[in-house]
Design a protein around this motif. Structure first.
Motif, PDB file in Angstrom:
ATOM      1  N   PHE A 340       0.698  -1.240   0.209  1.00 32.31           N
ATOM      2  CA  PHE A 340      -0.096  -0.046  -0.126  1.00 32.31           C
ATOM      3  C   PHE A 340       0.660   1.215   0.050  1.00 32.31           C
ATOM      4  O   PHE A 340       0.703   2.331  -0.527  1.00 32.31           O
ATOM      5  N   ALA A 341       1.876   1.196   0.972  1.00 27.68           N
ATOM      6  CA  ALA A 341       2.860   2.328   0.864  1.00 27.68           C
ATOM      7  C   ALA A 341       3.585   2.593  -0.475  1.00 27.68           C
ATOM      8  O   ALA A 341       3.804   3.685  -0.883  1.00 27.68           O
ATOM      9  N   ASP A 342       3.757   1.549  -1.285  1.00 34.11           N
ATOM     10  CA  ASP A 342       4.363   1.496  -2.524  1.00 34.11           C
ATOM     11  C   ASP A 342       3.195   2.328  -3.867  1.00 34.11           C
ATOM     12  O   ASP A 342       3.616   3.103  -4.401  1.00 34.11           O
ATOM     13  N   ALA A 343       2.069   1.747  -3.623  1.00 28.54           N
ATOM     14  CA  ALA A 343       1.152   1.960  -4.905  1.00 28.54           C
ATOM     15  C   ALA A 343       0.009   3.061  -4.194  1.00 28.54           C
ATOM     16  O   ALA A 343      -0.699   3.710  -5.273  1.00 28.54           O
ATOM     17  N   GLY A 344      -0.206   3.515  -3.102  1.00 28.17           N
ATOM     18  CA  GLY A 344      -1.189   4.063  -2.860  1.00 28.17           C
ATOM     19  C   GLY A 344      -2.745   3.395  -2.830  1.00 28.17           C
ATOM     20  O   GLY A 344      -2.982   2.442  -3.176  1.00 28.17           O
ATOM     21  N   PRO A 345      -3.815   4.001  -2.511  1.00 26.09           N
ATOM     22  CA  PRO A 345      -5.229   3.710  -2.567  1.00 26.09           C
ATOM     23  C   PRO A 345      -5.476   3.824  -3.967  1.00 26.09           C
ATOM     24  O   PRO A 345      -5.068   4.515  -4.719  1.00 26.09           O
ATOM     25  N   THR A 346      -6.572   3.012  -4.288  1.00 26.16           N
ATOM     26  CA  THR A 346      -7.302   2.956  -5.660  1.00 26.16           C
ATOM     27  C   THR A 346      -8.355   4.152  -5.245  1.00 26.16           C
ATOM     28  O   THR A 346      -8.646   4.570  -4.200  1.00 26.16           O
ATOM     29  N   PRO A 347      -8.942   4.574  -6.854  1.00 30.06           N
ATOM     30  CA  PRO A 347      -9.723   5.660  -6.595  1.00 30.06           C
ATOM     31  C   PRO A 347     -11.246   4.867  -5.880  1.00 30.06           C
ATOM     32  O   PRO A 347     -11.969   5.706  -5.195  1.00 30.06           O
ATOM     33  N   GLU A 348     -11.298   3.741  -6.028  1.00 29.64           N
ATOM     34  CA  GLU A 348     -12.563   3.125  -5.189  1.00 29.64           C
ATOM     35  C   GLU A 348     -12.484   3.230  -3.681  1.00 29.64           C
ATOM     36  O   GLU A 348     -13.615   3.535  -3.009  1.00 29.64           O
ATOM     37  N   GLN A 349     -11.193   2.965  -3.127  1.00 30.11           N
ATOM     38  CA  GLN A 349     -10.883   2.892  -1.678  1.00 30.11           C
ATOM     39  C   GLN A 349     -11.182   4.440  -1.300  1.00 30.11           C
ATOM     40  O   GLN A 349     -11.622   4.919  -0.190  1.00 30.11           O
ATOM     41  N   MET A 350     -10.407   5.306  -1.980  1.00 25.01           N
ATOM     42  CA  MET A 350     -10.427   6.696  -1.678  1.00 25.01           C
ATOM     43  C   MET A 350     -11.945   7.265  -1.742  1.00 25.01           C
ATOM     44  O   MET A 350     -12.392   8.010  -0.693  1.00 25.01           O
ATOM     45  N   GLU A 351     -12.800   7.022  -2.579  1.00 32.19           N
ATOM     46  CA  GLU A 351     -14.399   7.261  -2.487  1.00 32.19           C
ATOM     47  C   GLU A 351     -15.193   6.618  -1.595  1.00 32.19           C
ATOM     48  O   GLU A 351     -15.656   7.391  -0.783  1.00 32.19           O
ATOM     49  N   ALA A 352     -14.711   5.310  -1.163  1.00 36.49           N
ATOM     50  CA  ALA A 352     -15.422   4.672   0.008  1.00 36.49           C
ATOM     51  C   ALA A 352     -15.112   5.148   1.488  1.00 36.49           C
ATOM     52  O   ALA A 352     -16.009   5.458   2.243  1.00 36.49           O
ATOM     53  N   VAL A 353     -13.910   5.397   1.720  1.00 38.93           N
ATOM     54  CA  VAL A 353     -13.262   6.230   2.735  1.00 38.93           C
ATOM     55  C   VAL A 353     -13.894   7.418   3.101  1.00 38.93           C
ATOM     56  O   VAL A 353     -14.142   7.847   4.135  1.00 38.93           O
ATOM     57  N   ARG A 354     -14.114   8.266   1.992  1.00 36.22           N
ATOM     58  CA  ARG A 354     -14.580   9.644   2.165  1.00 36.22           C
ATOM     59  C   ARG A 354     -16.088   9.352   2.341  1.00 36.22           C
ATOM     60  O   ARG A 354     -16.521  10.127   3.389  1.00 36.22           O
TER      61      ARG A 354
END
Length: 431
Positions: A340-354
């Motif tokens: 995760f630290a290498d690749a970062g979040p996916t757009p779907e993860q960011m949308e769901a977390v928000r």
């Protein structure tokens, strides 16, 4: 999302910060007081005092008998309690709006005149109550000492967050009535307190009542120190393993995070979002792989604790399934952290977390008790009562790159402190 909860922010001449947030949707009022003293303000040899005062504040004051604070407010249909944490002590009650003056009078009497009731008998009694609380919540609960061990592992000896809020029973046993009186005088004063009133009252009346009941209190708290120097991530892994009578193995991975306020507020928020992306969603990598697909973990719990004294705390807690090699499972978790630290979040993860954070925030603000507590929190610790209206805008501005960068800086496996419980029965079987 634009929020616009109206509020009045006023400071009395004695230093008491008063926030009134009118809300006439129901005929109730919440009174919430944050005193800027928690376990991080305690000194070596005098730990547990902040929490002890949470108890002593209900044992009477100059004009109120022992236990009468509860009786008077519950007698008119109110509910009330108090909590202590690292950075503050909180007292709160929700009452029918007709009982607002009673609640304010009771609060003012104990905040102004508590020491008349802090006798040797009351001190001895509440020491015993705190000891019993420690036995029930810490000593006799499975994994009950986990957080105490985490604080001691993540934060160095002498750091304000190294010891738990419950404190040392030896320190409490050694405390004299004079010691306790001195602690009250040093910390309990209008200039170190925020009073928030939310509910069925106008701003004008709320401020007038605050002045009437609290304006006469003149004692001053000792000057507040600034935050200690910020802590960087742990330079190398730290570890403690405990064999105990627990239901199953459990892995606690803890990480230093940026402080919640000031210049690092967005970094803390990005770190918190990174943890939620990793394990706080049904399709998070830790949850999806280790719990749902491989069933190597019974549950994954993640979260960030926001502190103000130079550092915060991030947690990844893994409940290990029966028959699973705990060390191998920890290595799998670490691999996911690195990926995760290498690749970062996916757009779907960011949308769901928000969306998840927005839902939780709006749900909290819909409740008068929680709204009052949030206002007191951000006023007392961050001088920002309007944060209730601006948090969602700040959340929306955090980018995926900020989340990746936070994970890269703070959540790499080499920065972890591991507190691992191993079930004694399983260890005996293995032996």
């Amino acid at each position: 999302m634009a929020l616009d909860f109206p509020f009045e922010d006023h400071t009395l001449t004695n230093g008491l910060r008063v926030i009134v947030q009118p809300d006439a949707t129901t005929p109730t009022v919440t009174v919430n007081m944050w005193v800027g003293v928690g376990s991080r303000h305690e000194e070596a040899g005098a730990t547990g005092f902040a929490h002890l005062f949470e108890h002593l504040m209900f044992q009477g004051s100059e004009n109120v008998a022992n236990g009468e604070h509860f009786q008077a407010l519950m007698g008119v249909g109110g509910r009330l309690n108090a909590t202590t944490w690292f950075d503050r002590t909180t007292y709160f009650e929700t009452i029918p709006s007709g009982a607002l003056e009673l609640a304010l009078w009771l609060e003012a009497d104990r905040h102004a005149n508590l020491l008349a009731a802090v006798t040797q008998d009351n001190l001895d009694n509440q020491r015993d109550v705190v000891k019993e609380e420690k036995r029930q919540r810490y000593d006799n609960q499975p994994y009950g000492q986990a957080m105490t061990r985490i604080y001691a592992t993540v934060f160095p000896e002498g750091h304000p967050y190294h010891h738990p809020t419950i404190g040392s029973m030896a320190d409490l046993d050694a405390a004299t009535v004079a010691d306790v009186h001195d602690f009250f005088r040093r910390h309990y004063a209008p200039g170190n307190t925020v009073l928030t009133i939310v509910g069925d009252v106008t701003a004008e009346r709320g401020l007038e009542l605050a002045e009437r009941y609290f304006g006469h209190i003149e004692h001053r708290a000792e000057p507040r120190r600034g935050p200690v120097d910020p802590l960087r991530p742990l330079p190398e892994p730290a570890r403690e393993e405990i064999v105990d009578d627990v239901p199953n193995d459990r892995i606690h991975l803890a990480f230093r995070l940026p402080a919640e306020g000031g210049d690092t507020r967005d970094q803390f928020l990005a770190s918190s979002m990174a943890l939620d992306c990793l394990g706080g969603l049904s399709f998070s990598p830790l949850e999806q792989r280790l719990v749902r697909e491989e069933q190597r973990a019974n549950a994954i719990d993640v979260g960030a604790m926001g502190f103000v004294d130079g550092v915060s705390l991030g947690l990844v807690i893994v409940d290990v399934a029966d028959g699973v090699d705990t060390q191998e499972l920890e290595e799998q978790v670490c691999a996911q952290l690195s990926a995760f630290a290498d690749a970062g979040p996916t757009p779907e993860q960011m949308e769901a977390v928000r969306a998840q954070a927005e839902r939780a925030w709006l749900s909290a603000l819909a409740d008068k008790d929680e709204r009052a507590d949030l206002i007191s929190h951000y006023t007392c610790l961050h001088d920002d009562p309007g944060y209730i209206n601006t948090f969602l805008d700040r959340l929306e501005r955090i980018t995926a790159e900020q989340v990746r960068a936070a994970a890269d800086a703070w959540l790499r496996p080499q920065h972890r402190a591991a507190v691992v419980y191993r079930a004694a029965e399983q260890q005996e079987e293995a032996a």
